[in-house]
Motif scaffolding. Sequence first.
Motif: not given
Lengths: 361, 194
Positions: A11-12, A14-16, B126, B111-113, A8, B129-130, B109
């Motif tokens: 999943t972070l 993806a923070i970009k 997702l 960003v879901i890939a 879980t 969850e994030m 912000d």
Amino acid sequence: MNRSVIKTIKTLKAIKPNPAWSASTRDILLSQISAQGFEAAPHSLLGAWWVYTSAGLSEVYRYTIGLLFASPRHAFATFTLLFGAAVGLTYASGGSLPGQPLYAIKQTRESLQVAFVSPDERAQLEVDLAERRLKELKEVTAGSLSAEEKTAAVESLAQAVTEKLYQATKNLDTIKSSSESKKVARAAGAITEKTDSAKLLLSQADTGNLSRAQAESLQTVELKIEDADRKALAVIVEKQVQAGISEDDLSAQLEKKVKATEDELANLAKKVTIAGASPSAQGDTSDLVEKSDAAKRMLSAAKESLGKKNFKIALEKLNLTRDLVLSVSASLRKKSGDADVKEQGLPAAPVQGAGESSNTE
Amino acid sequence: MLQQKHFMHRLLNEKIILYRIQKGDTAAFASVYDAYSEAVYRFIYLKVPTVQDAEDLTAETFLKVWHYVKDNKKVRQLQAFLYQVARNVVIDFYRRRGYVQLESIDDADIVIADRVDLTLEEKMALKGEMESVEHALRQLKDAYREVIVLHYLNELSLKEIAQVIGKNPGATRVLLHRALKAVKEILKTTKQKL
């Protein structure tokens, strides 16, 4: 339970940052740095060697030799012997090819060359290295390696050429705003010279027995060479006045490119005619004839602009001509590839348009 | 070049890059930015209240690194140094602004890939969850949050994290274990409340 929590948390990843912000910040930082007047100091190879060796060796010593030897004196004696052997191996690695034992040493030596050359010379060096990879590609495809070894070598070389050309154009972008116009124009000029020889080497590589995937990799290489060439020419035209390049010199440079395109177009026209006459040609070639004719007209327009010293417009028209040439070339390859696979009963591959690349950055 | 997984290889490449930056090589600095900006941004993002703050402080971090190295000050390891500067930049930020409660960013912000393999419902799940785990991280104390981000998001080894936070690897391992436990508790509590 830990695993699911960690999953879980991950999943972070993806923070970009916003890509637009990231790119503009990069530009702003580089401009700020350049505006502060930091001039690149000349690279002294001896100084660089000392920094690299003293700093690197202290780490190497700590983690390796320091564990093995009783004292630095013993370590030094052993290192001197090893160093002598390393120098010998470095010289011997010069002619090695991918898959051969000394190739890794050759690559390391080249990495060091890139590291210690000045920024203004780096773009040219990267293109030189791309050319070296293409020479190796030519040797590999003509050589007697097994099919498997050839596949691996072609793929790794195609990737290496693509990477080197990408680095060269990226480097050119970086020095464009921070270096003297003359140096930038010189770097760009060196790139355009090398791309001509790179195209020639690529055309000489024996691609007859390559798989479709490998042929596509080489097509990507062709597009990357084209891209590097265009960017370099654009820089030369842009910097012409500031760099003190005479109109005659710039004309001569662009005329060379026009001539090369003319020859390529003539060659292509012959292939289109042959393809049209061939019984195994897939479908009508009238679209290719039309495109070739359009390319010829565009090239004439480019020559006219060049005659009037409208360099920017001449370059735009030359680029349009080249787009058409690449499109015809790709279609011809597809038609002959489809003819081959038809004989083998395999499905045809989709056409790759001009200006597109199978590897986008 | 800077993203080599092999520790020794990366270390030696860092030495070369640092040397080039000292010589005023902007291309070398650009390569540092390209290699680390995303990871540094992510590290700072989870420490500050807004995206704007994260962006500003990330830019400030890289500028500070440039000046420090260019002034020939000694940097032992580039990656660790970047994170140390980032930490200090955030500390200075809070000193200037006064203490600010770190809550979830409403306009986060995240960003879901571009997950073409997921359906819309899966993407929404997702995202939920994030947001929930981000909320959990923001409730942690800073020391715990740091090690979680550095290890699980930015993939630093325990040894590398130890260099950033100035502890030994053993103490770092304990800290990470406690941090993970704290995150689990928060997530469990959040789930129970729903």
